[in-house]
Design a protein around this motif. Sequence first.
Motif, short mmCIF file in Angstrom:
data_model
loop_
_atom_site.label_atom_id
_atom_site.label_comp_id
_atom_site.label_asym_id
_atom_site.label_seq_id
_atom_site.Cartn_x
_atom_site.Cartn_y
_atom_site.Cartn_z
N ASP A 30 -54.36 11.63 17.50
CA ASP A 30 -52.91 11.50 17.34
C ASP A 30 -52.52 10.10 17.78
O ASP A 30 -52.33 9.83 18.97
CB ASP A 30 -52.21 12.57 18.20
CG ASP A 30 -50.70 12.37 18.26
OD1 ASP A 30 -50.13 11.80 17.32
OD2 ASP A 30 -50.09 12.79 19.27
N TYR A 33 -50.19 7.01 20.92
CA TYR A 33 -50.54 7.22 22.31
C TYR A 33 -51.23 5.99 22.89
O TYR A 33 -52.34 6.07 23.44
CB TYR A 33 -51.47 8.46 22.41
CG TYR A 33 -51.23 9.30 23.62
CD1 TYR A 33 -50.04 10.00 23.78
CD2 TYR A 33 -52.20 9.42 24.62
CE1 TYR A 33 -49.82 10.79 24.88
CE2 TYR A 33 -51.99 10.19 25.73
CZ TYR A 33 -50.79 10.89 25.86
OH TYR A 33 -50.57 11.67 26.96
N TRP A 72 -50.56 15.70 16.75
CA TRP A 72 -51.00 16.53 17.88
C TRP A 72 -50.77 18.01 17.59
O TRP A 72 -51.60 18.85 17.91
CB TRP A 72 -50.22 16.09 19.13
CG TRP A 72 -50.59 16.81 20.38
CD1 TRP A 72 -49.89 17.79 21.01
CD2 TRP A 72 -51.78 16.62 21.17
NE1 TRP A 72 -50.55 18.21 22.13
CE2 TRP A 72 -51.71 17.50 22.26
CE3 TRP A 72 -52.90 15.77 21.05
CZ2 TRP A 72 -52.70 17.59 23.23
CZ3 TRP A 72 -53.89 15.85 22.02
CH2 TRP A 72 -53.78 16.75 23.10
N SER A 89 -58.49 12.07 21.66
CA SER A 89 -57.05 11.88 21.61
C SER A 89 -56.46 12.02 23.01
O SER A 89 -55.43 12.66 23.19
CB SER A 89 -56.45 12.91 20.63
OG SER A 89 -55.18 12.50 20.21
N ALA A 90 -57.16 11.45 23.99
CA ALA A 90 -56.72 11.58 25.39
C ALA A 90 -56.54 13.06 25.74
O ALA A 90 -55.59 13.43 26.43
CB ALA A 90 -55.45 10.77 25.66
N THR A 92 -56.97 16.39 27.55
CA THR A 92 -57.36 16.92 28.85
C THR A 92 -58.21 18.17 28.66
O THR A 92 -57.86 19.06 27.88
CB THR A 92 -56.11 17.28 29.66
OG1 THR A 92 -55.31 16.10 29.81
CG2 THR A 92 -56.48 17.83 31.03
N ARG A 97 -58.33 25.55 26.71
CA ARG A 97 -58.84 24.87 25.51
C ARG A 97 -60.34 25.09 25.34
O ARG A 97 -60.84 25.14 24.21
CB ARG A 97 -58.51 23.38 25.58
CG ARG A 97 -57.02 23.10 25.40
CD ARG A 97 -56.67 21.66 25.67
NE ARG A 97 -55.22 21.43 25.55
CZ ARG A 97 -54.61 20.33 25.93
NH1 ARG A 97 -55.31 19.32 26.44
NH2 ARG A 97 -53.30 20.22 25.79
N GLN A 136 -44.07 16.05 25.54
CA GLN A 136 -44.65 16.19 24.20
C GLN A 136 -45.14 17.63 24.05
O GLN A 136 -45.90 18.12 24.90
CB GLN A 136 -45.81 15.21 24.00
CG GLN A 136 -46.39 15.29 22.58
CD GLN A 136 -47.57 14.37 22.33
OE1 GLN A 136 -48.03 13.65 23.21
NE2 GLN A 136 -48.07 14.41 21.10
N THR A 139 -48.69 19.62 25.26
CA THR A 139 -49.55 18.80 26.12
C THR A 139 -49.63 19.43 27.52
O THR A 139 -48.89 20.38 27.83
CB THR A 139 -48.97 17.38 26.29
OG1 THR A 139 -47.64 17.50 26.82
CG2 THR A 139 -48.92 16.65 24.97
N ASP A 180 -48.73 11.73 30.59
CA ASP A 180 -49.94 11.15 31.20
C ASP A 180 -49.68 9.74 31.74
O ASP A 180 -49.02 8.92 31.08
CB ASP A 180 -51.06 11.05 30.16
CG ASP A 180 -51.61 12.40 29.73
OD1 ASP A 180 -50.92 13.43 29.94
OD2 ASP A 180 -52.72 12.44 29.17
N GLU A 207 -56.63 15.29 36.03
CA GLU A 207 -57.02 15.75 34.70
C GLU A 207 -58.16 14.86 34.20
O GLU A 207 -58.25 13.70 34.57
CB GLU A 207 -55.82 15.66 33.74
CG GLU A 207 -54.64 16.52 34.19
CD GLU A 207 -53.48 16.56 33.20
OE1 GLU A 207 -53.68 16.25 32.01
OE2 GLU A 207 -52.36 16.92 33.63
N TYR A 209 -60.20 13.65 30.61
CA TYR A 209 -60.23 13.66 29.16
C TYR A 209 -61.66 13.93 28.67
O TYR A 209 -62.63 13.43 29.25
CB TYR A 209 -59.82 12.29 28.60
CG TYR A 209 -58.38 11.88 28.86
CD1 TYR A 209 -57.41 12.79 29.28
CD2 TYR A 209 -58.00 10.55 28.67
CE1 TYR A 209 -56.09 12.38 29.50
CE2 TYR A 209 -56.69 10.13 28.88
CZ TYR A 209 -55.74 11.05 29.30
OH TYR A 209 -54.46 10.63 29.51
#
Length: 247
Positions: A30, A33, A72, A89-90, A92, A97, A136, A139, A180, A207, A209
């Motif tokens: 995405d 960012y 995203w 995409s940065a 976390t 997930r 966002q 996120t 972030d 966090e 990535y």
Amino acid sequence: CGASSSAPSGASSTGGGTNNSSQVYVVGTDAAYAPFESVNPQTNQIEGFDIDLLNAVAKAAGFQVKFENTPWKGIFQALSIGQRDILISAITITDERKQSMDFSNPYFQAQQMIVVPPGSPIRTLQDLKGKKVGVQTGTTGDEIVTDFLGKTDPNIKRYDTTPLALEDLKNKGVDAVVADNGVVLDYIRQNSSKGFEHYTDPKFPKEYYGIAVKKGNTALLEKINDGLAKVKSDGTYDTIYKKYFGS
Ligand code: ARG
């Protein structure tokens, strides 16, 4: 739907070759960012820390990548239905997930930040009670604010991208934004005249990535982890880090 999880969805391999490096994996990101991923307005190319890193990882591990700008909102689905082979995409790494995708070893440490206009009394998560807060959608910033203020709090304003939330903060559409740290600091640097202030709450967890692949695509994940280890040990990671974040 193919049984071979190592086949790239990009299908740009020139048939007949035995050279693995002709495989092109399609990467979703995405690209709103910065400094992790953004579209260069002059060249229209996607660039940033994540892009340089994955290019280096691919080179070290002997595969090829092609980046596709992917909102995203649909990014995790694009991976699960095979439209993308890899996501960087940065993102976390979270337990939730991890149930629907597999992550590489962590490549970057991050933390949420509360961003406010100059003179705002807001400093902590607690101070956000009763205030309009921008995040966002989907996120980890959204998750933290939603957990704290409650799912139905009408003061939470959700945006498709983090820059849109920060723009709205500038226009006084919200009292604070939670996002972030890397992206917040980059935005403030690029828009220094706005004088945004930023705070972290001790309640915000660290966090990490990770690079994501479709659940079960162990072959590709191993290549990525192998490349990641190589670029970390040979100094390439540090060079890329310095390029975007200074020493
Ligand atoms: N790290 C946060 C998360 O995983 C935000 C990532 C958003 N990345 C992006 N390229 N828009 O939820």
